[in-house]
Design a protein around this motif. Structure first.
Motif, PDB file in Angstrom:
ATOM      1  N   ALA A 175      59.348 -23.752  31.418  1.00 57.63           N
ATOM      2  CA  ALA A 175      58.180 -23.599  30.559  1.00 57.63           C
ATOM      3  C   ALA A 175      58.030 -22.151  30.112  1.00 57.63           C
ATOM      4  O   ALA A 175      57.848 -21.865  28.914  1.00 57.63           O
ATOM      5  CB  ALA A 175      56.929 -24.059  31.296  1.00 57.63           C
ATOM      6  N   ILE A 176      58.161 -21.207  31.076  1.00 54.68           N
ATOM      7  CA  ILE A 176      58.002 -19.791  30.719  1.00 54.68           C
ATOM      8  C   ILE A 176      59.139 -19.363  29.800  1.00 54.68           C
ATOM      9  O   ILE A 176      58.936 -18.654  28.814  1.00 54.68           O
ATOM     10  CB  ILE A 176      57.951 -18.928  31.992  1.00 54.68           C
ATOM     11  N   GLY A 177      60.366 -19.836  30.120  1.00 52.13           N
ATOM     12  CA  GLY A 177      61.506 -19.486  29.280  1.00 52.13           C
ATOM     13  C   GLY A 177      61.324 -20.007  27.858  1.00 52.13           C
ATOM     14  O   GLY A 177      61.606 -19.307  26.887  1.00 52.13           O
ATOM     15  N   GLY A 178      60.844 -21.248  27.746  1.00 54.49           N
ATOM     16  CA  GLY A 178      60.628 -21.818  26.418  1.00 54.49           C
ATOM     17  C   GLY A 178      59.591 -21.037  25.642  1.00 54.49           C
ATOM     18  O   GLY A 178      59.780 -20.717  24.466  1.00 54.49           O
ATOM     19  N   LEU A 179      58.494 -20.688  26.334  1.00 55.67           N
ATOM     20  CA  LEU A 179      57.427 -19.931  25.675  1.00 55.67           C
ATOM     21  C   LEU A 179      57.931 -18.545  25.254  1.00 55.67           C
ATOM     22  O   LEU A 179      57.699 -18.103  24.121  1.00 55.67           O
ATOM     23  CB  LEU A 179      56.247 -19.786  26.635  1.00 55.67           C
ATOM     24  N   GLY A 180      58.668 -17.889  26.189  1.00 57.10           N
ATOM     25  CA  GLY A 180      59.217 -16.570  25.870  1.00 57.10           C
ATOM     26  C   GLY A 180      60.182 -16.645  24.699  1.00 57.10           C
ATOM     27  O   GLY A 180      60.172 -15.799  23.805  1.00 57.10           O
ATOM     28  N   GLY A 181      61.017 -17.697  24.706  1.00 54.02           N
ATOM     29  CA  GLY A 181      61.956 -17.865  23.600  1.00 54.02           C
ATOM     30  C   GLY A 181      61.237 -18.030  22.279  1.00 54.02           C
ATOM     31  O   GLY A 181      61.631 -17.459  21.269  1.00 54.02           O
ATOM     32  N   LEU A 182      60.133 -18.797  22.312  1.00 54.48           N
ATOM     33  CA  LEU A 182      59.357 -19.018  21.085  1.00 54.48           C
ATOM     34  C   LEU A 182      58.778 -17.697  20.574  1.00 54.48           C
ATOM     35  O   LEU A 182      58.877 -17.376  19.378  1.00 54.48           O
ATOM     36  CB  LEU A 182      58.238 -20.013  21.363  1.00 54.48           C
ATOM     37  N   ILE A 183      58.215 -16.898  21.500  1.00 53.30           N
ATOM     38  CA  ILE A 183      57.629 -15.614  21.089  1.00 53.30           C
ATOM     39  C   ILE A 183      58.717 -14.696  20.540  1.00 53.30           C
ATOM     40  O   ILE A 183      58.557 -14.055  19.497  1.00 53.30           O
ATOM     41  CB  ILE A 183      56.892 -14.965  22.276  1.00 53.30           C
ATOM     42  N   TYR A 184      59.860 -14.684  21.234  1.00 51.16           N
ATOM     43  CA  TYR A 184      60.964 -13.837  20.786  1.00 51.16           C
ATOM     44  C   TYR A 184      61.404 -14.253  19.385  1.00 51.16           C
ATOM     45  O   TYR A 184      61.677 -13.419  18.517  1.00 51.16           O
ATOM     46  CB  TYR A 184      62.128 -13.973  21.768  1.00 51.16           C
ATOM     47  N   PHE A 185      61.434 -15.580  19.151  1.00 47.70           N
ATOM     48  CA  PHE A 185      61.866 -16.090  17.855  1.00 47.70           C
ATOM     49  C   PHE A 185      60.882 -15.684  16.760  1.00 47.70           C
ATOM     50  O   PHE A 185      61.288 -15.276  15.665  1.00 47.70           O
ATOM     51  CB  PHE A 185      61.991 -17.612  17.937  1.00 47.70           C
ATOM     52  N   ILE A 186      59.572 -15.765  17.069  1.00 42.65           N
ATOM     53  CA  ILE A 186      58.573 -15.386  16.062  1.00 42.65           C
ATOM     54  C   ILE A 186      58.691 -13.889  15.751  1.00 42.65           C
ATOM     55  O   ILE A 186      58.655 -13.480  14.588  1.00 42.65           O
ATOM     56  CB  ILE A 186      57.159 -15.744  16.549  1.00 42.65           C
ATOM     57  N   VAL A 187      58.885 -13.083  16.814  1.00 44.81           N
ATOM     58  CA  VAL A 187      59.046 -11.636  16.588  1.00 44.81           C
ATOM     59  C   VAL A 187      60.273 -11.377  15.728  1.00 44.81           C
ATOM     60  O   VAL A 187      60.255 -10.567  14.798  1.00 44.81           O
ATOM     61  CB  VAL A 187      59.152 -10.900  17.941  1.00 44.81           C
ATOM     62  N   PHE A 188      61.339 -12.129  16.009  1.00 45.02           N
ATOM     63  CA  PHE A 188      62.573 -11.992  15.229  1.00 45.02           C
ATOM     64  C   PHE A 188      62.327 -12.326  13.757  1.00 45.02           C
ATOM     65  O   PHE A 188      62.818 -11.641  12.851  1.00 45.02           O
ATOM     66  CB  PHE A 188      63.630 -12.915  15.828  1.00 45.02           C
ATOM     67  N   LEU A 189      61.505 -13.374  13.517  1.00 41.09           N
ATOM     68  CA  LEU A 189      61.232 -13.780  12.138  1.00 41.09           C
ATOM     69  C   LEU A 189      60.388 -12.745  11.410  1.00 41.09           C
ATOM     70  O   LEU A 189      60.591 -12.474  10.227  1.00 41.09           O
ATOM     71  CB  LEU A 189      60.511 -15.132  12.112  1.00 41.09           C
ATOM     72  N   VAL A 190      59.416 -12.161  12.143  1.00 39.50           N
ATOM     73  CA  VAL A 190      58.473 -11.252  11.483  1.00 39.50           C
ATOM     74  C   VAL A 190      59.076  -9.864  11.299  1.00 39.50           C
ATOM     75  O   VAL A 190      58.686  -9.126  10.404  1.00 39.50           O
ATOM     76  CB  VAL A 190      57.168 -11.196  12.309  1.00 39.50           C
ATOM     77  N   LYS A 191      60.064  -9.530  12.135  1.00 40.68           N
ATOM     78  CA  LYS A 191      60.643  -8.189  12.106  1.00 40.68           C
ATOM     79  C   LYS A 191      61.132  -7.850  10.695  1.00 40.68           C
ATOM     80  O   LYS A 191      61.852  -8.629  10.085  1.00 40.68           O
ATOM     81  CB  LYS A 191      61.801  -8.116  13.097  1.00 40.68           C
ATOM     82  N   PRO A 192      60.736  -6.696  10.151  1.00 42.12           N
ATOM     83  CA  PRO A 192      61.176  -6.368   8.785  1.00 42.12           C
ATOM     84  C   PRO A 192      62.666  -6.067   8.726  1.00 42.12           C
ATOM     85  O   PRO A 192      63.264  -5.633   9.706  1.00 42.12           O
ATOM     86  CB  PRO A 192      60.347  -5.151   8.415  1.00 42.12           C
TER      87      PRO A 192
END
Lengths: 593, 217
Positions: free
Chosen positions: A548-565
């Motif tokens: 669960a924590i890994g999935g949540l962390g992965g999701l946050i990492y993915f969103i940061v990756f998407l938003v990163k300029p």
């Protein structure tokens, strides 16, 4: 209607769903494989297939679903008065959904305006906001504010007003954003004579399929006509029917009403078992020998490849057929022996029982990590794909066993390969990744607990749990398919002797060692006391928490990756570049995707 | 014992022995290297997919040196040709729309592919240019024969033929379509959109014109 007729119709429906899933994913994979390979190599890949539709049809496609959603929300708002104790939940759901859709719509439109330039006064206002990321940040803040206000003031004196406000405003925002987004899309294409439907290139496999149907069906003059025509079917169907024993969701439970199926149960107890008559297993057939059926049919696929090689009257085909047969026989041994360990742990051959074990304990990948790795390797080899694609090694034997095939028969071999990818991914996700099980999601709802300490509990309706589980299964299967495609674009082909050495000298002994080690550990745990059992249960809960924590962390990492300029440097080294600047860049053309 | 010259094999070949590559345990077990390779593949995949989806992909001309998708989807996307690209010929015009060409045959003489055919004609009686210069009654270029060497442009004394259209030779269905007559050639604009040239010209009768006349001299 009698119960047998209903169950027969349900059987047909389930078989249809499973076959459609496997075939559609396989068709999409044939295209996604090429497209991904291109993207990895910094190319665009096949995405040019386009269906031109009249503008008013496109506008209808944009507005119709939006109107349906708006109608559903309005109906829920006006007609379905929620019971007062559920109003808080509804208000939270509607306000969060409304905020989500609002910022999403604005961000998408602002992004479009940024790339194509403002065309109307609304566009001008949107481009005045600047970076579309600001809309995302504002949406994030609004999400947290709504959550905080809802939780903090729910029990205060303003509780009822806040709940009513959240309920009404959330629904209003939802209606506004869905309808507004669709209307904006319909408005912005009003001057186009026609609109191209590309679906990111997804029409490409459809075009390819149509093309292969109408191609010439060539049979070599000296070939065995019957066997040559039969071989594609023999390799195609076993790959497809294997999906029958893989459950794609938890059992749906019904109430029994005067001898027939009644309505769906609204909610289930945590370890609830349906009555035999009132249950609908989301699995095409109920086989006690589930896993053996899989191996029996997967073995039949060898015949198709060998037969194609033999019946084609071609040396290269024969070599390819012999290679395919020897390779598949070799890796079938490893596949079977790796799953012996899993069968020992789960204590059953039924795939649905295996998933239930994993849902109560830990996922198979934590219990049998070595087996997962070995099975993954062997199943890639079994589907005859890179890096194990020596049966069709283009550089050595033209195209191997399907050298002499053209048109739809050739496509069926190809298709069989991709269906084998889907079915093996489905089996792996059922046996090693918990199938429809998601961490902390039980039959009665979300229940987060480590050992004896309960951290969070939330009851959920039965249908929602089953649907979310089925979506989880689909997601896991697609992820494993995608992983196989990634491997295909990463590794070079093995040599024939390397392949055989890997199969017989490395994977087979490793799978035997895995069986031995599993047996010893299972014996040790069974003969140890209840304390060890409790400790293992705690470990199992920890794996769920880890997931669960890994999935949540992965999701946050993915969103940061998407938003990163993204920062790009322009290099103006030629007069071409001057012309490109004058034209506003070469990127912003119709094909820039 | 590095770089020492030793004789090797039955033929006593002399050379520095090439050391075997040091293969570490992680390379020999193969699995960490697979994971590394997969990581690189996925990095490219995610980065490129994101840039495609968000419209952030490289401009293939201006940002072509950066990592990412740099390919050009021809014919929907086109790379602008450089300024001195030799495209399809055009015949430049005077201010009044008449061809600048004076039918001197310099270009057809210079042409190594002999793809230019010119029939010269006199201006009608009363035209101020009559007796001073001629004009091409026909000016034909066989674009299929042309090798796009640009010698005709170099040879032209009056800047009448140019290859600055920025249009490459298009494929057609039949050979006849490659025969470009005078009206087609005069119809092409240059890359700046003008059918004239940048070089000034003094027409007969204007101030600054030397007033030289073929009949009198």
């Amino acid at each position: 209607m009698s119960l047998t007729l209903i169950s027969f119709l349900l059987f047909v429906l389930k078989a249809f769903v499973v076959v459609m899933f496997a075939m559609n994913v396989a068709v999409i994979l044939t295209w996604a494989d090429r497209r991904q390979g291109a993207m990895i190599q910094d190319r665009v890949g096949p995405n040019r297939a386009v269906a031109w539709i009249p503008t008013f049809v496109a506008q209808g496609l944009a507005l119709g679903p939006a109107l349906l959603v708006v109608g559903a929300v309005a109906f829920a708002l006006l007609k379905l008065e929620p019971p007062p104790e559920e109003l808080g939940q509804r208000a939270m759901l509607f306000s969060q959904l409304g905020i989500l859709f609002t910022w999403l719509t604005f961000a998408v439109v602002a992004g479009k305006v940024q790339t194509r330039g403002p065309q109307s006064s609304l566009d001008g206002w949107l481009s005045g906001i600047g970076d579309p990321r600001r809309i995302f940040y504002a949406g994030l803040i609004a999400h947290f504010l709504a959550l905080f206000v809802g939780l903090a003031l729910n029990d205060s004196a303003f509780g009822p007003q806040i709940r009513a406000l959240g309920y009404g405003c959330g629904a209003g925002l939802l209606i506004f954003s869905v309808l507004g987004g669709a209307a904006y899309a319909a408005f912005s294409i009003r001057n186009e004579p026609r609109v191209g439907l590309r679906l990111a290139g997804l029409l490409h496999p459809a075009a390819d399929g149509l093309k292969t149907i109408f191609k010439e069906d060539f049979i070599p003059p000296n070939a065995d006509r019957l066997l040559h025509s039969l071989a594609p079917f023999i390799s195609f169907f076993p790959a497809l029917v294997v999906m029958a024993v893989i459950p794609f969701g938890d059992t749906l439970c019904f109430t029994i009403k005067n001898g027939g199926l009644g309505s769906l149960m609204s909610s289930m107890p945590r370890d609830g078992v349906c009555q035999a008559a009132g249950s609908l297993r989301l699995q095409v057939v109920d086989l006690d020998v589930g896993l053996l059926y899989f191996f029996a049919l997967a073995g039949t696929g060898i015949v198709g490849a060998a037969l194609a090689g033999w019946a084609s009257d071609n040396k290269y085909s024969l070599l390819g057929g012999v290679r395919a047969a020897s390779q598949m026989v070799s890796y079938e041994v490893t596949m079977g022996l790796t799953l012996v360990g899993a069968v020992m742990v789960y204590g059953t051959l039924r795939v649905d029982k295996m998933i239930e074990w994993q849902s109560q304990n830990a996922w198979g990948i934590f219990v049998q990590p070595v087996a997962f790795f070995l099975f993954f390797t062997a199943s890639v080899a079994e589907s005859k794909r890179i890096p194990f694609d020596i049966p069709e090694g283009e550089s050595e034997i033209v195209a191997g066993y399907f050298t002499e095939y053209a048109g739809m028969k050739f496509a069926m071999f190809f298709f069989a390969e991709y269906i084998a990818v889907v079915t093996s991914a489905g089996l792996m996700s059922a046996i090693f990744l918990g199938g429809w099980d998601l961490p902390f999601l039980y039959r009665d709802g979300v229940h987060i607990a480590i050992g004896g300490t309960v951290l969070f509990e939330q009851g959920l309706p039965h249908v929602l749990v089953v649907v979310v589980g089925a979506l989880g299964f689909v997601l896991k299967t697609l992820t494993l398919c995608w992983l196989q495609l990634m491997i295909r674009w990463t590794l070079p082909r093995f040599r024939y002797d390397q392949l055989m050495r890997l199969g017989w000298r490395k994977l087979l002994p490793a799978s035997l060692a895995n069986v031995l080690a599993t047996g010893l550990i299972v014996m040790a745990i069974v003969s140890a006391g209840p304390e060890v059992g409790q400790f293992m249960a705690l470990l199992a809960d920890c794996t769920k928490a880890f997931l669960a924590i890994g999935g949540l962390g992965g999701l946050i990492y993915f969103i940061v990756f998407l938003v990163k300029p993204v920062h790009k440097r322009q290099t103006l080294s030629s007069s071409s570049a001057q012309y490109a600047i004058a034209a506003g860049g070469t990127r912003s053309s119709r094909m820039s995707a | 014992m590095k770089n020492e010259t030793v004789a090797l094999g039955p033929n006593q070949v002399v050379g520095a022995p090439v050391p075997r590559p040091q293969r570490s345990a992680s390379v020999q077990t193969y699995i960490p290297e697979i994971a590394k390779g997969l990581g690189i593949t996925m990095k490219h995949f995610f980065q490129n997919t994101k840039e495609m989806a968000f419209g952030q992909r490289n401009d293939p001309v201006l940002e072509g040196i950066e990592d990412g998708i740099n390919c050009i989807s021809y014919p929907e996307q086109k790379r602008p040709y450089p300024a001195r690209f030799r495209g399809v010929h055009r015949l430049t015009q005077r201010e009044d729309g008449a061809p600048r060409c004076v039918a001197c045959l310099c270009c057809s003489t210079a042409c190594p592919a002999q793809c230019i055919h010119i029939e010269a004609g006199e201006y009608p009686e009363g035209d101020p240019r009559r007796g001073y210069e001629r004009f091409p009654k026909r000016f034909v270029i066989d674009e299929l024969r042309c090798i796009f060497c640009g010698f005709c442009v170099e040879a032209c004394p009056v800047d009448a033929i140019r290859m600055d259209t920025g249009v490459h030779a298009a494929p057609y269905d039949s050979r006849e379509q490659f025969i470009f007559e005078k009206d087609i050639l005069m119809g092409f604009p240059g890359r700046d959109g003008s059918r004239l040239t940048g070089n000034s010209r003094h027409e007969p009768g204007e101030g600054g014109h030397p007033g030289v006349d073929r009949d009198k001299h």
